[in-house]
Design an enzyme around this catalytic site. Structure first.
Site, PDB file in Angstrom:
ATOM      1  N   GLU A  82       0.838  -1.213   0.000  1.00 31.54           N
ATOM      2  CA  GLU A  82       0.000   0.000   0.000  1.00 31.54           C
ATOM      3  C   GLU A  82       0.869   1.258   0.000  1.00 31.54           C
ATOM      4  OE1 GLU A  82      -3.237  -0.098   2.845  1.00 31.54           O
ATOM      5  OE2 GLU A  82      -3.249   2.088   2.982  1.00 31.54           O
ATOM      6  N   LYS A 274      -7.246  -1.042  11.687  1.00 31.77           N
ATOM      7  CA  LYS A 274      -6.624  -1.391  10.402  1.00 31.77           C
ATOM      8  C   LYS A 274      -5.413  -0.483  10.176  1.00 31.77           C
ATOM      9  CE  LYS A 274      -6.040  -1.721   5.738  1.00 31.77           C
ATOM     10  NZ  LYS A 274      -5.184  -0.912   4.871  1.00 31.77           N
ATOM     11  N   ASP A 290       4.466 -14.582  11.649  1.00 27.28           N
ATOM     12  CA  ASP A 290       3.127 -15.024  11.260  1.00 27.28           C
ATOM     13  C   ASP A 290       2.140 -13.879  11.518  1.00 27.28           C
ATOM     14  OD1 ASP A 290       0.624 -16.144  11.051  1.00 27.28           O
ATOM     15  OD2 ASP A 290       1.118 -17.960  12.163  1.00 27.28           O
ATOM     16  N   HIS A 387      -2.159  10.896   0.019  1.00 23.79           N
ATOM     17  CA  HIS A 387      -2.055   9.804  -0.964  1.00 23.79           C
ATOM     18  C   HIS A 387      -1.772  10.367  -2.354  1.00 23.79           C
ATOM     19  CE1 HIS A 387      -4.302   6.410   1.350  1.00 23.79           C
ATOM     20  NE2 HIS A 387      -3.166   6.750   1.881  1.00 23.79           N
TER      21      HIS A 387
END
Ligand code: MEV
Length: 435
Positions: A82, A274, A290, A387
């Site tokens: 991302e 998130k 993991d 962004h």
């Protein structure tokens, strides 16, 4: 001590970046190239890790800068697809650095193995029987994982839980030292299973670790001076604009409000978390850990009160903003993928993680930094502007802008609102013509 602050790093060619990182990590650019070229692992090695391999799948490997954790400068390797995650974490870490960096702690580091028995005729008597056999069970547990003892680890205790309906679960607590420890914990749980079934009079069910590793939690906090929250002009390199102190206080207030929103609403908490996992997962993947286990633990921990909540909270405190993140962090620096993955090994070298605890602290700091960057952007200009600027930067470089042209072109593209290769080519020509 080497500094994790490397001004202008993003503008350097990749070969030069490797030289800087190799210097910090006391390795060589050749070693970095050997570990990171060709996707970090060759197909023959990949064939030995999982089944039915037909190739490998690479992701970008970058370095988040500016991190200081418990007064130690750290370069934080991140693997993520991302755009803006690495830049945003670096930017937030620079703000946090102005307040003394991240402080991290881990009061205990125990993994939990579950041994489940069902159809237990009398749960109270079963619990008493297991309780009475603690010493014997712990002795058996040590025999099942003798390798941990010389390193100061090993089984530490037992807990008995009556779930009702004839289910009794015994937790065995294991200090796995610098390993994540899944295999060791499962081995111990399997070794104790038959004896626990015997003691409880129930039928033996599952024997497996829990990913809700809440006895291996890390807590990381930071105190950011409000003025540090005000953006810096990248071209002039100057601190914030005039009135930085007031603007910083406004931004702190907006971040606190955003935090309270996440605390009040599970829909927002999921997205808030998130943003944390953007940082945590990227470091977990880079270091061969993991990340599904970490994700599972994080979200179960977030919901432990019966309602899903944010893993971090932000509050104003005087003229500073204080952030705190707490979450399970079951990670290791030995075993597993690390044995066979050159890029994961080099990531640990770059991070200079000498223990699982060092790594857990860096992961949590990366999570809190990513979270700060996201809520700061959301609570001020919105997420898209940043962004867009990053997208514009990569388009600018693609069409051949270099040096000072890059910033000028990014400004034009962002203000013009059209960020395409054609628009960038045209705007670059205009800049070169002095138009
Ligand atoms: C995007 O990857 C992450 C964010 O949605 C996190 C957040 O909303 O806090 C920006």
């Amino acid at each position: 001590m080497s500094q994790s602050r490397i001004p202008g790093f993003y503008e350097l060619p990749m070969a030069e970046r490797r030289i800087r990182i190799a210097d910090f990590a006391r390795t060589t650019p050749d070693e970095l190239a050997a570990a990171l070229d060709f996707g970090g692992i060759d197909p023959a090695a990949a064939d030995n890790i999982v089944e039915n391999v037909i190739g490998t799948y690479a992701l970008p490997f970058g370095i988040a800068l500016n991190f200081q954790v418990n007064a130690v400068d750290r370069l934080v390797p991140m693997v993520v697809e991302e755009p803006s995650v690495i830049a945003a974490a670096s930017n937030a870490a620079r703000m946090v650095r102005r307040g003394g960096g991240f402080l991290a702690e881990q009061p205990e580091a125990l993994m939990i193995g579950q041994i489940e028995v069902h159809d237990v005729p009398d749960a109270v008597r079963a619990a008493a029987a297991v309780d009475g056999a603690r010493e014997e069970l712990l002795r058996r547990a040590v025999e099942a994982a003798p390798g941990l003892v010389p390193y100061g680890g090993g089984p530490r205790g037992l807990e008995i839980r009556d779930l009702g309906g004839g289910y009794v679960v015994v937790h065995v607590l294991v200090d796995c030292c610098d390993a994540m420890g899944a295999n060791m914990v499962n081995t111990v749980a399997e070794a104790l299973g038959p004896r626990i079934a015997e003691l409880t009079g129930g039928s033996l069910g599952l024997r497996i670790l829990t990913n809700l590793a809440d006895r291996r939690r890390v807590r990381v906090s930071c105190r950011v001076p409000a003025a540090a929250l005000v953006g810096r002009d990248r071209r002039t390199g100057q601190g914030g604009p005039d009135g930085a102190a007031e603007r910083g206080v406004e931004i702190s207030a907006a971040i606190e409000t955003a935090s309270r929103f996440a605390e009040a609403d599970p829909y927002r908490a999921a997205t808030h978390n998130k943003g944390i996992m953007n940082g945590v997962d990227a470091v977990a993947i880079a270091t061969g850990n993991d990340w599904r286990a970490i994700e599972a633990g994080a979200h179960a921990f977030a919901a432990r009160s019966g309602r899903y909540r944010p893993l971090s909270i932000w509050r104003r405190d005087g003229d500073a903003l204080v952030g705190t993140l707490e979450m399970p962090m079951a990670v290791g620096i030995v075993g597993g993928t690390l044995r066979v993955h050159p890029a994961a090994r080099v990531a640990l070298k770059i991070l200079a993680a000498n223990s699982a605890r060092d790594l857990a602290f860096a992961l949590a700091a990366a999570g809190l930094a990513s979270n700060l960057a996201a809520v700061r952007a959301l609570a001020t200009e919105g997420i898209n502007r940043g962004h867009m600027a990053l997208h514009a930067r990569s388009v600018a470089v693609t069409v051949g802008a270099s040096g000072r042209e890059v910033d000028a072109l990014v400004d034009r593209l962002v203000h013009g609102g059209v960020i395409t290769l054609d628009a960038a080519t045209e705007a670059l020509a205009a800049i070169r013509d002095g138009r």
